[in-house]
Write a protein that holds these residues in place. Sequence first.
Motif, mmCIF file in Angstrom:
data_model
loop_
_atom_site.group_PDB
_atom_site.id
_atom_site.type_symbol
_atom_site.label_atom_id
_atom_site.label_comp_id
_atom_site.label_asym_id
_atom_site.label_seq_id
_atom_site.Cartn_x
_atom_site.Cartn_y
_atom_site.Cartn_z
ATOM 1 N N ASN A 177 -71.289 20.614 -84.180
ATOM 2 C CA ASN A 177 -70.857 21.314 -82.972
ATOM 3 C C ASN A 177 -72.066 21.827 -82.199
ATOM 4 N N ILE A 178 -73.012 22.437 -82.902
ATOM 5 C CA ILE A 178 -74.208 22.967 -82.242
ATOM 6 C C ILE A 178 -75.078 21.833 -81.708
ATOM 7 N N CYS A 179 -75.283 20.792 -82.517
ATOM 8 C CA CYS A 179 -76.140 19.666 -82.094
ATOM 9 C C CYS A 179 -75.582 18.957 -80.864
ATOM 10 N N SER A 180 -74.263 18.975 -80.696
ATOM 11 C CA SER A 180 -73.670 18.315 -79.535
ATOM 12 C C SER A 180 -74.040 19.023 -78.224
ATOM 13 N N CYS A 181 -74.612 20.208 -78.328
ATOM 14 C CA CYS A 181 -75.013 20.973 -77.145
ATOM 15 C C CYS A 181 -76.443 20.683 -76.718
ATOM 16 N N PHE A 182 -77.145 19.777 -77.453
ATOM 17 C CA PHE A 182 -78.537 19.474 -77.150
ATOM 18 C C PHE A 182 -78.748 17.964 -77.004
ATOM 19 N N ARG A 183 -79.714 17.596 -76.169
ATOM 20 C CA ARG A 183 -80.095 16.197 -76.006
ATOM 21 C C ARG A 183 -81.026 15.789 -77.143
ATOM 22 N N GLU A 184 -81.308 14.484 -77.223
ATOM 23 C CA GLU A 184 -82.198 13.950 -78.260
ATOM 24 C C GLU A 184 -83.575 14.622 -78.233
ATOM 25 N N ASP A 185 -84.073 14.962 -77.043
ATOM 26 C CA ASP A 185 -85.410 15.555 -76.932
ATOM 27 C C ASP A 185 -85.414 17.063 -77.204
ATOM 28 N N GLY A 186 -84.253 17.629 -77.556
ATOM 29 C CA GLY A 186 -84.160 19.049 -77.889
ATOM 30 C C GLY A 186 -83.830 19.954 -76.735
ATOM 31 N N THR A 187 -83.754 19.401 -75.532
ATOM 32 C CA THR A 187 -83.402 20.240 -74.388
ATOM 33 C C THR A 187 -81.894 20.469 -74.381
ATOM 34 N N PRO A 188 -81.464 21.624 -73.924
ATOM 35 C CA PRO A 188 -80.030 21.923 -73.941
ATOM 36 C C PRO A 188 -79.259 21.124 -72.887
ATOM 37 N N LYS A 189 -78.077 20.663 -73.276
ATOM 38 C CA LYS A 189 -77.167 20.060 -72.296
ATOM 39 C C LYS A 189 -76.574 21.221 -71.504
ATOM 40 N N ASP A 190 -76.302 20.975 -70.241
ATOM 41 C CA ASP A 190 -75.762 22.044 -69.424
ATOM 42 C C ASP A 190 -74.654 21.523 -68.516
ATOM 43 N N PHE A 191 -74.005 22.424 -67.846
ATOM 44 C CA PHE A 191 -73.003 22.078 -66.838
ATOM 45 C C PHE A 191 -73.176 23.027 -65.667
ATOM 46 N N ARG A 192 -72.653 22.625 -64.529
ATOM 47 C CA ARG A 192 -72.824 23.396 -63.300
ATOM 48 C C ARG A 192 -71.575 24.247 -63.050
ATOM 49 N N ILE A 193 -71.827 25.454 -62.593
ATOM 50 C CA ILE A 193 -70.755 26.367 -62.189
ATOM 51 C C ILE A 193 -71.035 26.788 -60.755
ATOM 52 N N ARG A 194 -70.029 26.669 -59.923
ATOM 53 C CA ARG A 194 -70.172 27.124 -58.534
ATOM 54 C C ARG A 194 -69.653 28.541 -58.437
ATOM 55 N N ALA A 195 -70.489 29.397 -57.890
ATOM 56 C CA ALA A 195 -70.118 30.787 -57.647
ATOM 57 C C ALA A 195 -70.368 31.040 -56.160
ATOM 58 N N GLY A 196 -69.308 30.927 -55.379
ATOM 59 C CA GLY A 196 -69.453 31.046 -53.931
ATOM 60 C C GLY A 196 -70.232 29.848 -53.422
ATOM 61 N N GLN A 197 -71.356 30.097 -52.771
ATOM 62 C CA GLN A 197 -72.175 29.002 -52.268
ATOM 63 C C GLN A 197 -73.293 28.626 -53.240
ATOM 64 N N GLU A 198 -73.451 29.408 -54.289
ATOM 65 C CA GLU A 198 -74.487 29.114 -55.279
ATOM 66 C C GLU A 198 -73.930 28.238 -56.394
#
Length: 130
Positions: free
Chosen positions: A32-53
Amino acid sequence: MKHTVSAYQFMEILELSMAKAGQAMDREYQKNICSCFREDGTPKDFRIRAGQESLSVPRLCMARLNPLSLKTIRLDFDCCIEGIQKGELMLNLSKNDSKLPMHVEIVLQSEDPSEGIMRINDRLISEYLP
């Protein structure tokens, strides 16, 4: 056919079963934890829109971080004392109405995430969120 086992062997079987169940839960937690990281160790992320940001949030921040652990065991079954053989108490596990009940307990309980995981999560939040 008799289903006889020494009390010591029976406890060893239960202990081994608990250890294997704990290992399986640990593997799932790590997966579960490993699925949150890429092969190079950088974290996978997703985008959240908050207003215009638009914010980038690491997936680990949304992952289920409470692992399961075995605290106690609960098994309900009937058995009887067969006797003593070579200095060991022998149990008969076959079905028989005349047997005395023996109760063992299994309970799965959620634990808090480890301190290490919480520190990683805090670091990811501080680096990714303004």
